[in-house]
Scaffold this motif. Structure first.
Motif, PDB file in Angstrom:
ATOM      1  N   UNK A 292      -9.419   8.286 -17.147  1.00 33.58           N
ATOM      2  CA  UNK A 292     -10.454   7.251 -18.000  1.00 33.58           C
ATOM      3  C   UNK A 292     -10.431   5.859 -17.412  1.00 33.58           C
ATOM      4  N   UNK A 293      -9.469   5.237 -16.896  1.00 30.47           N
ATOM      5  CA  UNK A 293      -9.331   3.825 -16.736  1.00 30.47           C
ATOM      6  C   UNK A 293     -10.207   3.727 -15.061  1.00 30.47           C
ATOM      7  N   UNK A 294      -9.773   4.797 -14.198  1.00 27.06           N
ATOM      8  CA  UNK A 294     -10.295   4.934 -12.754  1.00 27.06           C
ATOM      9  C   UNK A 294     -12.057   5.066 -13.259  1.00 27.06           C
ATOM     10  N   UNK A 295     -12.002   6.124 -14.251  1.00 27.50           N
ATOM     11  CA  UNK A 295     -13.705   6.473 -14.342  1.00 27.50           C
ATOM     12  C   UNK A 295     -14.417   5.385 -14.753  1.00 27.50           C
ATOM     13  N   UNK A 296     -13.880   4.361 -15.637  1.00 25.99           N
ATOM     14  CA  UNK A 296     -14.635   3.189 -16.088  1.00 25.99           C
ATOM     15  C   UNK A 296     -14.962   2.349 -14.753  1.00 25.99           C
ATOM     16  N   UNK A 297     -14.045   2.099 -13.910  1.00 28.74           N
ATOM     17  CA  UNK A 297     -14.512   1.257 -12.794  1.00 28.74           C
ATOM     18  C   UNK A 297     -15.665   1.998 -12.050  1.00 28.74           C
ATOM     19  N   UNK A 298     -15.250   3.162 -11.591  1.00 26.13           N
ATOM     20  CA  UNK A 298     -16.294   3.986 -10.997  1.00 26.13           C
ATOM     21  C   UNK A 298     -17.562   4.025 -11.392  1.00 26.13           C
ATOM     22  N   UNK A 299     -17.717   4.277 -12.765  1.00 27.39           N
ATOM     23  CA  UNK A 299     -18.865   4.502 -13.535  1.00 27.39           C
ATOM     24  C   UNK A 299     -19.722   3.111 -13.786  1.00 27.39           C
ATOM     25  N   UNK A 300     -18.888   2.087 -13.705  1.00 24.80           N
ATOM     26  CA  UNK A 300     -19.530   0.836 -13.933  1.00 24.80           C
ATOM     27  C   UNK A 300     -20.235   0.045 -12.601  1.00 24.80           C
ATOM     28  N   UNK A 301     -20.007   0.717 -11.447  1.00 32.63           N
ATOM     29  CA  UNK A 301     -20.561   0.321 -10.227  1.00 32.63           C
ATOM     30  C   UNK A 301     -21.929   0.919  -9.971  1.00 32.63           C
ATOM     31  N   UNK A 302     -22.444  -0.031  -9.111  1.00 31.26           N
ATOM     32  CA  UNK A 302     -23.943   0.267  -9.059  1.00 31.26           C
ATOM     33  C   UNK A 302     -24.066   1.415  -7.945  1.00 31.26           C
ATOM     34  N   UNK A 303     -22.954   1.482  -7.083  1.00 32.40           N
ATOM     35  CA  UNK A 303     -22.992   2.385  -5.821  1.00 32.40           C
ATOM     36  C   UNK A 303     -21.666   3.000  -5.548  1.00 32.40           C
ATOM     37  N   UNK A 304     -21.549   3.818  -4.940  1.00 33.75           N
ATOM     38  CA  UNK A 304     -20.248   4.469  -4.342  1.00 33.75           C
ATOM     39  C   UNK A 304     -19.311   3.541  -3.730  1.00 33.75           C
ATOM     40  N   UNK A 305     -19.816   2.715  -2.673  1.00 38.88           N
ATOM     41  CA  UNK A 305     -19.001   1.821  -1.967  1.00 38.88           C
ATOM     42  C   UNK A 305     -18.516   0.754  -2.915  1.00 38.88           C
ATOM     43  N   UNK A 306     -19.332   0.210  -3.761  1.00 37.63           N
ATOM     44  CA  UNK A 306     -18.836  -0.820  -4.632  1.00 37.63           C
ATOM     45  C   UNK A 306     -17.843  -0.355  -5.399  1.00 37.63           C
ATOM     46  N   UNK A 307     -17.967   0.973  -5.893  1.00 33.49           N
ATOM     47  CA  UNK A 307     -17.012   1.548  -6.840  1.00 33.49           C
ATOM     48  C   UNK A 307     -15.472   1.756  -6.049  1.00 33.49           C
ATOM     49  N   UNK A 308     -15.696   2.256  -4.997  1.00 37.79           N
ATOM     50  CA  UNK A 308     -14.481   2.208  -4.154  1.00 37.79           C
ATOM     51  C   UNK A 308     -13.701   0.943  -3.985  1.00 37.79           C
ATOM     52  N   UNK A 309     -14.566   0.203  -3.435  1.00 39.16           N
ATOM     53  CA  UNK A 309     -13.942  -1.413  -3.289  1.00 39.16           C
ATOM     54  C   UNK A 309     -13.211  -1.814  -4.602  1.00 39.16           C
ATOM     55  N   UNK A 310     -14.130  -1.788  -5.782  1.00 34.69           N
ATOM     56  CA  UNK A 310     -13.624  -2.154  -7.016  1.00 34.69           C
ATOM     57  C   UNK A 310     -12.365  -1.518  -7.455  1.00 34.69           C
ATOM     58  N   UNK A 311     -12.197  -0.258  -7.172  1.00 42.85           N
ATOM     59  CA  UNK A 311     -11.175   0.615  -7.705  1.00 42.85           C
ATOM     60  C   UNK A 311      -9.834   0.162  -6.711  1.00 42.85           C
ATOM     61  N   UNK A 312      -9.984  -0.293  -5.632  1.00 42.04           N
ATOM     62  CA  UNK A 312      -8.713  -0.694  -4.878  1.00 42.04           C
ATOM     63  C   UNK A 312      -8.463  -2.033  -5.269  1.00 42.04           C
ATOM     64  N   UNK A 313      -9.450  -2.794  -5.507  1.00 38.09           N
ATOM     65  CA  UNK A 313      -9.097  -4.302  -5.634  1.00 38.09           C
ATOM     66  C   UNK A 313      -8.453  -4.494  -7.267  1.00 38.09           C
ATOM     67  N   UNK A 314      -9.119  -3.552  -7.975  1.00 34.20           N
ATOM     68  CA  UNK A 314      -8.573  -3.444  -9.328  1.00 34.20           C
ATOM     69  C   UNK A 314      -7.034  -2.760  -9.335  1.00 34.20           C
ATOM     70  N   UNK A 315      -6.855  -2.054  -8.611  1.00 37.14           N
ATOM     71  CA  UNK A 315      -5.359  -1.411  -8.425  1.00 37.14           C
ATOM     72  C   UNK A 315      -4.460  -2.635  -8.140  1.00 37.14           C
ATOM     73  N   UNK A 316      -5.045  -3.427  -7.081  1.00 34.91           N
ATOM     74  CA  UNK A 316      -4.160  -4.447  -6.576  1.00 34.91           C
ATOM     75  C   UNK A 316      -3.822  -5.737  -7.725  1.00 34.91           C
ATOM     76  N   UNK A 317      -4.973  -5.870  -8.403  1.00 38.70           N
ATOM     77  CA  UNK A 317      -4.539  -6.969  -9.264  1.00 38.70           C
ATOM     78  C   UNK A 317      -3.853  -6.401 -10.348  1.00 38.70           C
ATOM     79  N   UNK A 318      -3.883  -5.273 -10.786  1.00 41.73           N
ATOM     80  CA  UNK A 318      -3.105  -4.685 -11.951  1.00 41.73           C
ATOM     81  C   UNK A 318      -1.751  -4.615 -11.518  1.00 41.73           C
TER      82      UNK A 318
END
Lengths: 194, 194
Positions: free
Chosen positions: B66-92
């Motif tokens: 669910x957490x990953x899904x929110x990040x992926x679903x909230x991004x405008x495109x796949x590339x941004x989604x992937x980038x945000x997922x890794x950056x979010x994981x790093x921050x967390x």
DNA sequence: GTCTATACTTTGATAGAC
DNA sequence: GTCTATCAAAGTATAGAC
């Protein structure tokens, strides 16, 4: 010359770590598997399980680096080297019923938040591997930051591949990773030589 | 409505798995952490530790998806989604002192060669995640085999990143992986739309 | 260096009162 | 549903003879 008791203990510990992890490996099992007694265990490792674990991890890490190094060194170019490394990992997993994977990963995750001394040991091992893995990328003409990025991609993908393959008892993820990581390396090389 | 004892037990187990793994998590610690007694533990989970572990893993897996899904679903495109997922994981990771990582990986490696029942549970979880991760790549126009390859790369790199970051207590590997995996996705998309 | 025996703790699990 | 008491086994570690 014959393999000494001490070496057998270390070797057995590393092998048990692969199959059962740190917490799951008892000193009793180590003694049994290495044909040693408790007296010998604590004679060679007065620091107990933790000291033994540190040495087993370091020894296993050196051995694994040698194996990977042979694959990388025997290839004509980096791209082939990377491809062979992933294919080799996939074959080895199948041949050993998914037991022979990274000798550090399981223990590293177990101790990351609960045993600071061993956490540092695993950190040093991974850092050593990364420096080692940068070499072929640097030799291929990439600059240092880029070589480091690809070394990280290589190692992380390999570790993730071990995880997915072992859980599924299926080599497919490792083969897929071989293809995508090879592509990433090819693109990185193409960027430096337009 | 208040959180029941059963839920507290499952939640506590999942949390302890993150920090100490399967073998390192005792039923005593679960009882203590969830303010439950042995009677309650074995009342809700007659199958003991193994049954409790299976449910804790599945629950934690759903929550993480669910957490990953929110990040992926909230991004405008796949590339941004992937980038945000890794950056979010790093921050967390940084925010939680490198404790909040994949809730499955440690246990998955521990049980892969020693507990067939739990190994299958982890295999199902990872397969479910891969199917889930294929979706954004398919939506971006990639064919099924290609979407699967990238889903595997995404998940394996994330898992490998957790391993390297937790061992080193350093978010740098996760950021590096974000960059290289994003590039891989970009190249894959470029190939389909020349 | 190796052995046996043992101390002490923790583990997973069960029984039976409430 | 929850509690306490208890079990047998396995865990790490130590002592002291050889």
């Amino acid at each position: 010359m014959a393999i000494g008791t001490r070496d057998r203990i270390v070797e057995t510990t590393a092998k048990l770590f692969l199959e059962r992890g740190y917490t799951g490996t008892g000193m009793k099992a180590v003694a049994l598997g290495s044909n040693a007694t408790f007296g010998s265990l604590y004679h060679y490792f007065p620091g107990g399980k933790e000291e033994l674990a540190a040495e087993a991890l370091r020894t296993a890490a050196d051995g694994y680096a040698s194996r990977v190094g042979e694959v990388l060194g025997g290839a004509p170019d980096v791209v082939t080297a990377v491809r062979l490394a992933f294919e080799g990992a996939a074959v080895t997993l199948q041949d050993t019923d998914y037991a022979d994977a990274c000798p550090i990963a399981t223990v590293a995750l177990e101790v990351a938040s609960s045993n600071e001394a061993l956490r540092q040991v695993t950190a040093e091992i991974f850092e050593g591997w990364l420096v080692f893995l940068e070499i072929p990328f640097l030799a291929a003409g990439l600059d240092q930051p880029r070589a480091r990025e690809l070394a990280i991609l290589f190692l992380a993908a390999l570790e993730g591949g071990f995880l997915l393959c072992r859980a599924a008892k299926d080599p497919a993820p490792m083969y897929a990773l071989g293809r995508t990581v090879v592509e990433a390396v090819e693109h990185a090389l193409a960027d430096t030589r337009p």
